[in-house]
Design a protein around this motif. Structure first.
Motif, PDB file in Angstrom:
ATOM      1  N   THR A   1       0.829  -1.233   0.122  1.00 38.09           N
ATOM      2  CA  THR A   1       0.053   0.130   0.033  1.00 38.09           C
ATOM      3  C   THR A   1       0.961   1.124   0.066  1.00 38.09           C
ATOM      4  O   THR A   1       0.314   2.253  -0.034  1.00 38.09           O
ATOM      5  CB  THR A   1      -0.913   0.022   1.212  1.00 38.09           C
ATOM      6  N   ASP A   2       2.258   1.069   0.035  1.00 40.67           N
ATOM      7  CA  ASP A   2       3.100   2.268   0.317  1.00 40.67           C
ATOM      8  C   ASP A   2       3.920   2.334  -1.097  1.00 40.67           C
ATOM      9  O   ASP A   2       4.826   1.269  -1.734  1.00 40.67           O
ATOM     10  CB  ASP A   2       3.924   2.072   1.457  1.00 40.67           C
ATOM     11  N   GLU A   3       3.741   3.412  -1.932  1.00 41.06           N
ATOM     12  CA  GLU A   3       4.274   3.535  -2.986  1.00 41.06           C
ATOM     13  C   GLU A   3       5.612   3.377  -3.243  1.00 41.06           C
ATOM     14  O   GLU A   3       6.343   2.861  -4.027  1.00 41.06           O
ATOM     15  CB  GLU A   3       3.738   5.010  -3.930  1.00 41.06           C
TER      16      GLU A   3
ATOM     17  N   ARG B   1     -11.403   1.387   3.101  1.00 45.96           N
ATOM     18  CA  ARG B   1      -9.979   1.760   2.600  1.00 45.96           C
ATOM     19  C   ARG B   1      -8.999   0.791   2.793  1.00 45.96           C
ATOM     20  O   ARG B   1      -8.126   0.464   2.031  1.00 45.96           O
ATOM     21  CB  ARG B   1      -9.720   2.836   3.694  1.00 45.96           C
ATOM     22  N   PHE B   2      -9.251  -0.089   3.987  1.00 48.74           N
ATOM     23  CA  PHE B   2      -8.166  -1.397   4.219  1.00 48.74           C
ATOM     24  C   PHE B   2      -8.304  -2.405   3.084  1.00 48.74           C
ATOM     25  O   PHE B   2      -7.294  -2.610   2.719  1.00 48.74           O
ATOM     26  CB  PHE B   2      -8.774  -2.110   5.524  1.00 48.74           C
ATOM     27  N   HIS B   3      -9.423  -2.776   2.597  1.00 47.07           N
ATOM     28  CA  HIS B   3      -9.326  -3.710   1.350  1.00 47.07           C
ATOM     29  C   HIS B   3      -9.004  -2.992   0.100  1.00 47.07           C
ATOM     30  O   HIS B   3      -8.268  -3.652  -0.559  1.00 47.07           O
ATOM     31  CB  HIS B   3     -10.957  -4.024   1.211  1.00 47.07           C
ATOM     32  N   PHE B   4      -9.258  -1.716  -0.111  1.00 51.87           N
ATOM     33  CA  PHE B   4      -8.866  -1.290  -1.416  1.00 51.87           C
ATOM     34  C   PHE B   4      -7.549  -0.966  -1.263  1.00 51.87           C
ATOM     35  O   PHE B   4      -6.761  -0.831  -2.395  1.00 51.87           O
ATOM     36  CB  PHE B   4      -9.464   0.365  -1.595  1.00 51.87           C
ATOM     37  N   ASP B   5      -6.724  -0.544  -0.162  1.00 52.36           N
ATOM     38  CA  ASP B   5      -5.483  -0.335  -0.048  1.00 52.36           C
ATOM     39  C   ASP B   5      -4.593  -1.599  -0.596  1.00 52.36           C
ATOM     40  O   ASP B   5      -3.624  -1.107  -1.395  1.00 52.36           O
ATOM     41  CB  ASP B   5      -5.030   0.100   1.179  1.00 52.36           C
TER      42      ASP B   5
ATOM     43  N   THR C   1      -2.219  -3.834  -5.906  1.00 52.77           N
ATOM     44  CA  THR C   1      -2.078  -4.464  -7.415  1.00 52.77           C
ATOM     45  C   THR C   1      -1.992  -3.480  -8.235  1.00 52.77           C
ATOM     46  O   THR C   1      -0.912  -3.753  -9.203  1.00 52.77           O
ATOM     47  CB  THR C   1      -3.666  -5.202  -7.504  1.00 52.77           C
ATOM     48  N   PHE C   2      -2.342  -2.391  -8.375  1.00 56.95           N
ATOM     49  CA  PHE C   2      -2.149  -1.276  -9.333  1.00 56.95           C
ATOM     50  C   PHE C   2      -0.665  -0.861  -9.070  1.00 56.95           C
ATOM     51  O   PHE C   2       0.128  -0.758 -10.272  1.00 56.95           O
ATOM     52  CB  PHE C   2      -3.046   0.055  -9.191  1.00 56.95           C
ATOM     53  N   LEU C   3      -0.109  -0.765  -8.182  1.00 55.82           N
ATOM     54  CA  LEU C   3       1.361  -0.244  -7.797  1.00 55.82           C
ATOM     55  C   LEU C   3       2.033  -1.363  -8.407  1.00 55.82           C
ATOM     56  O   LEU C   3       3.230  -0.859  -9.226  1.00 55.82           O
ATOM     57  CB  LEU C   3       1.516   0.195  -6.241  1.00 55.82           C
ATOM     58  N   THR C   4       1.982  -2.523  -7.978  1.00 56.95           N
ATOM     59  CA  THR C   4       2.801  -3.510  -8.474  1.00 56.95           C
ATOM     60  C   THR C   4       2.908  -3.791  -9.977  1.00 56.95           C
ATOM     61  O   THR C   4       3.770  -3.717 -10.736  1.00 56.95           O
ATOM     62  CB  THR C   4       2.644  -5.008  -7.812  1.00 56.95           C
ATOM     63  N   CYS C   5       1.673  -3.620 -10.495  1.00 56.24           N
ATOM     64  CA  CYS C   5       1.388  -3.731 -12.071  1.00 56.24           C
ATOM     65  C   CYS C   5       2.240  -2.551 -12.770  1.00 56.24           C
ATOM     66  O   CYS C   5       2.931  -2.687 -13.762  1.00 56.24           O
ATOM     67  CB  CYS C   5       0.031  -3.714 -12.433  1.00 56.24           C
ATOM     68  N   GLN C   6       2.071  -1.442 -12.201  1.00 55.92           N
ATOM     69  CA  GLN C   6       2.849   0.046 -12.833  1.00 55.92           C
ATOM     70  C   GLN C   6       4.344  -0.101 -12.876  1.00 55.92           C
ATOM     71  O   GLN C   6       4.787  -0.114 -13.680  1.00 55.92           O
ATOM     72  CB  GLN C   6       2.205   1.059 -12.053  1.00 55.92           C
ATOM     73  N   GLN C   7       4.612  -0.375 -11.559  1.00 54.33           N
ATOM     74  CA  GLN C   7       6.103  -0.467 -11.691  1.00 54.33           C
ATOM     75  C   GLN C   7       6.909  -1.710 -12.029  1.00 54.33           C
ATOM     76  O   GLN C   7       7.795  -1.462 -12.733  1.00 54.33           O
ATOM     77  CB  GLN C   7       6.539  -0.493 -10.035  1.00 54.33           C
TER      78      GLN C   7
ATOM     79  N   GLY D   1     -22.184 -10.189   3.188  1.00 54.15           N
ATOM     80  CA  GLY D   1     -21.090 -10.230   4.212  1.00 54.15           C
ATOM     81  C   GLY D   1     -19.704  -9.585   3.878  1.00 54.15           C
ATOM     82  O   GLY D   1     -18.945  -9.529   4.813  1.00 54.15           O
ATOM     83  N   TYR D   2     -19.657  -9.335   2.752  1.00 52.76           N
ATOM     84  CA  TYR D   2     -18.164  -8.760   2.155  1.00 52.76           C
ATOM     85  C   TYR D   2     -18.373  -7.529   1.132  1.00 52.76           C
ATOM     86  O   TYR D   2     -17.637  -7.503   0.304  1.00 52.76           O
ATOM     87  CB  TYR D   2     -17.438  -9.930   1.251  1.00 52.76           C
ATOM     88  N   ALA D   3     -19.335  -6.601   1.958  1.00 51.27           N
ATOM     89  CA  ALA D   3     -19.263  -5.397   0.903  1.00 51.27           C
ATOM     90  C   ALA D   3     -18.116  -4.580   0.937  1.00 51.27           C
ATOM     91  O   ALA D   3     -18.222  -3.792   0.101  1.00 51.27           O
ATOM     92  CB  ALA D   3     -20.611  -4.657   1.716  1.00 51.27           C
ATOM     93  N   ALA D   4     -17.368  -4.759   1.958  1.00 52.50           N
ATOM     94  CA  ALA D   4     -16.093  -3.748   1.661  1.00 52.50           C
ATOM     95  C   ALA D   4     -15.070  -4.580   1.092  1.00 52.50           C
ATOM     96  O   ALA D   4     -14.058  -3.773   0.217  1.00 52.50           O
ATOM     97  CB  ALA D   4     -15.584  -3.734   3.260  1.00 52.50           C
ATOM     98  N   TYR D   5     -15.172  -5.809   0.992  1.00 52.18           N
ATOM     99  CA  TYR D   5     -14.187  -6.531   0.192  1.00 52.18           C
ATOM    100  C   TYR D   5     -14.407  -6.512  -1.398  1.00 52.18           C
ATOM    101  O   TYR D   5     -13.485  -6.284  -2.221  1.00 52.18           O
ATOM    102  CB  TYR D   5     -14.202  -8.164   0.463  1.00 52.18           C
ATOM    103  N   PHE D   6     -15.591  -7.144  -1.986  1.00 49.21           N
ATOM    104  CA  PHE D   6     -15.946  -7.172  -3.365  1.00 49.21           C
ATOM    105  C   PHE D   6     -15.659  -5.949  -4.112  1.00 49.21           C
ATOM    106  O   PHE D   6     -15.132  -6.274  -5.360  1.00 49.21           O
ATOM    107  CB  PHE D   6     -17.379  -7.692  -3.554  1.00 49.21           C
ATOM    108  N   PRO D   7     -16.058  -4.850  -3.978  1.00 43.64           N
ATOM    109  CA  PRO D   7     -15.752  -3.712  -4.641  1.00 43.64           C
ATOM    110  C   PRO D   7     -14.055  -3.713  -4.809  1.00 43.64           C
ATOM    111  O   PRO D   7     -13.717  -3.079  -5.972  1.00 43.64           O
ATOM    112  CB  PRO D   7     -16.221  -2.440  -4.046  1.00 43.64           C
TER     113      PRO D   7
END
Length: 250
Positions: free
Chosen positions: A65-67, A108-112, A118-124, A152-158
């Motif tokens: 989660t840390d660029e 935020r915990f799940h998105f981070d 995933t985005f940061l590793t794909c990018q770099q 039960g996983y509304a924070a995870y699936f997005p």
């Protein structure tokens, strides 16, 4: 002499899907960069197991989660091995919680980890691959249930839905820089159910597949190898779910 192919597998320190994927890639002749965040002891065990089987491996810590941490990890992997030919993003978090109790911090915990990591590793890694004449291949891990989520996983699936969007976006971005860089995703079904899951819930998950059984991490590893082997596939998101996506049991 052809340089040894190198694979970076995030979340491969702990004994979950990532470590199985790392083992499968090692048997294919890849040198393995084992990523971990807090599982240092398990990552050391994974490296030792890969080396004892005749493979080449080293462990690399990073908070995805840390660029700056991601940049440093990719720089260290390149410094150690000289190249990265495959990236498999297995690192993930998931915590069930009733919708009424979900907070912004939960989202935020799940998105981070799941989306941003995933985005940061794909990018770099992807930009590094774009500089390699041979390019490279990235395989992300999403979740079949982003298209038919269960409660039960509304924070995870997005956060997992963002993984498929990232896969398509980075497939375009990176191929325009080097057409030999490909990005795909696997959408697993029940392949490693939690050991503390009640038996009734486990059986319900199994019955909701068409094959009527739980999958295994090796099924995910097989799909990873398929994506790496087939150089005419990019931007694809493949369910590996025993038919769960297309089956709607009562």
């Amino acid at each position: 002499m052809q340089p040894k192919r190198v694979a970076l597998v995030t979340g491969s320190g702990a004994k979950r899907v990532g470590s199985v994927v790392a083992g499968a890639l090692a048997r294919r002749g890849y040198a393995i960069a084992v990523h971990y965040r807090t599982s240092a002891a398990e990552a050391s065990d994974t490296v030792a197991a890969l080396r004892s089987a005749g493979g080449e491996a080293a462990a690399f810590p990073a908070d995805l989660t840390d660029e700056r941490a991601v940049r440093a990890m990719v720089r260290d992997v390149l410094g150690h091995f000289g190249r990265i030919d495959a990236l498999v993003n297995c690192a993930a978090v998931w915590k069930p919680k009733p919708l009424e109790e979900v907070t912004a911090a939960d989202v935020r915990f799940h998105f981070d980890t799941n989306a941003l990591g995933t985005f940061l590793t794909c990018q770099q890694v992807g930009l590094a691959m774009a500089q390699q004449p041979e390019g490279g291949a990235i395989v992300n891990i999403g979740d079949w249930a982003e298209v038919r989520p269960y409660p039960g996983y509304a924070a995870y699936f997005p956060s997992k839905g963002a993984v498929t969007a990232t896969t398509r976006c980075l497939a375009v971005e990176l191929a325009l820089r080097n057409p030999r860089v490909r990005v795909n995703a696997i959408l697993p079904g029940p392949v490693m159910l939690p050991p503390d899951l009640p038996e009734a819930e486990k059986q319900q998950a199994i019955n909701a597949t068409l094959v009527k059984r739980e999958g295994s991490p090796s099924n995910i590893a097989q799909a990873v190898l398929s994506f790496l082997d087939n150089d005419f596939v990019t931007g694809a998101c493949l369910p590996v779910d025993g038919g769960r996506t297309v089956y709607a049991p009562e």
